[in-house]
Design an enzyme around this catalytic site. Structure first.
Site, short mmCIF file in Angstrom:
data_model
loop_
_atom_site.label_atom_id
_atom_site.label_comp_id
_atom_site.label_asym_id
_atom_site.label_seq_id
_atom_site.Cartn_x
_atom_site.Cartn_y
_atom_site.Cartn_z
N ASP A 113 0.88 -1.17 0.12
CA ASP A 113 -0.14 0.00 0.06
C ASP A 113 0.73 1.24 -0.02
O ASP A 113 1.81 1.23 0.39
CB ASP A 113 -0.95 -0.21 1.23
CG ASP A 113 -2.09 1.01 1.09
OD1 ASP A 113 -2.14 1.37 0.17
OD2 ASP A 113 -2.73 1.28 2.01
N HIS A 146 2.91 2.90 -8.84
CA HIS A 146 2.52 1.43 -9.25
C HIS A 146 3.61 0.90 -9.97
O HIS A 146 4.14 -0.22 -9.54
CB HIS A 146 1.42 1.45 -9.89
CG HIS A 146 0.06 1.87 -9.38
ND1 HIS A 146 -0.46 1.44 -8.02
CD2 HIS A 146 -0.97 2.41 -10.03
CE1 HIS A 146 -1.36 2.03 -7.72
NE2 HIS A 146 -1.89 2.77 -8.71
N LEU A 169 11.25 -20.05 -3.82
CA LEU A 169 10.25 -19.11 -3.12
C LEU A 169 9.12 -19.37 -4.13
O LEU A 169 9.08 -19.11 -5.32
CB LEU A 169 10.53 -17.81 -2.95
CG LEU A 169 9.55 -16.68 -2.77
CD1 LEU A 169 9.13 -16.76 -1.40
CD2 LEU A 169 9.93 -15.38 -3.50
#
Ligand code: FPP
Length: 251
Positions: free
Chosen positions: A27, A44, A138
């Protein structure tokens, strides 16, 4: 997981326990851009770069799953131009970052109502999943067009249908069965629930992110805006996690 090899020679404090599954609510992109007098979309773009850095450090540390909240079912209400920009990020990500992540053994997956994504977005993620499906490092799990309550509703509907079809009875419904019907069923069974959830930018809520799976997660909130969240910030979050005592309701 009790291993950690990150900058062993330096004097920085190193975490002893690495959470297996970390969830991140990324955020503050808009505010980051505004502070720089740039359009929100630049936030973004910088957020995608931060994500790339964090995925790399998480992989190096031995985190097994990193679930990132990239777009919620509520985010469609943003201006069309911003939505389009965010929807194009997976395409950019595929071209610019996936090859290197693939080399580093990272496996890409996605959750959310992904059938409703624009075709280009969905295809980029599908290609990333396909390319990396045999990797064992991962799991970088994108939550895109994800909403936690919608996920639970879909699970309940499926379970109700299975009961009607006499596949099992109401008494058979337990935590495992519900977990097996959530979108996170695509993750290994022991890794579905985040051990740690990080939210950046100073907001103190979960915003419909993994409500079932977060039941026992440790929560870490930081004022750092997502595009500024770097390797050191991630390490701080893991260090804070190391200081928590997880009791799962026990004493
Ligand atoms: C929230 O910040 C962020 C988003 C809704 C988008 C998050 C997307 C990324 C970080 C990039 C993800 C990368 C890929 C490849 C999908 P905000 O816009 O709500 O910030 P604000 O609260 O400051 O306005």
């Amino acid at each position: 997981m009790f291993k950690f090899q990150f900058n062993q020679k330096s004097r920085v404090e190193v975490p002893q326990v690495v959470p297996n599954h970390v969830g991140v609510i990324m955020d503050g992109n808009g505010r980051w851009a505004k502070k720089r007098m740039q359009p929100r979309i630049m936030g973004h773009k910088a957020g995608m770069e931060a994500l790339h850095k964090v995925a790399k450090v998480a992989n190096d540390m031995g985190v097994q799953v990193l679930t990132v909240y990239a777009f919620s079912t509520e985010n469609w209400s943003r201006p069309q131009s911003e939505v389009s920009f965010i929807m194009n990020l997976p395409v950019d990500f595929y071209d610019n970052y996936v090859p290197e992540l693939h080399k580093n053994n990272v496996k890409i997956q996605m959750i959310g109502d992904t059938d409703r994504l624009p075709e280009g977005t969905f295809t980029a993620l599908r290609k990333a999943e396909e390319l990396t499906k045999l990797n064992t490092g991962l799991i970088l799990n994108f939550a895109l067009n994800y909403g936690g309550r919608a996920e639970i509703i879909a699970a309940v509907q499926q379970i109700a249908q299975d009961v009607l079809d006499a596949k099992y009875s109401p008494d058979d419904i337990d935590e495992q069965l519900i977990s097996d019907h959530l979108q996170t069923r695509s993750l290994p069974r022991t890794l579905r629930d985040p051990d740690l959830i990080i939210r950046t930018s100073g907001e103190l809520r979960l915003s419909n992110f993994l409500p079932w799976q977060a039941a026992y997660s440790e929560l870490y909130f930081t004022d750092v805006l997502w595009p500024d969240f770097d390797e050191a910030a991630f390490r701080d979050a893991i260090l804070a996690y190391n200081k928590r005592k997880r009791r799962f309701g026990g004493i």
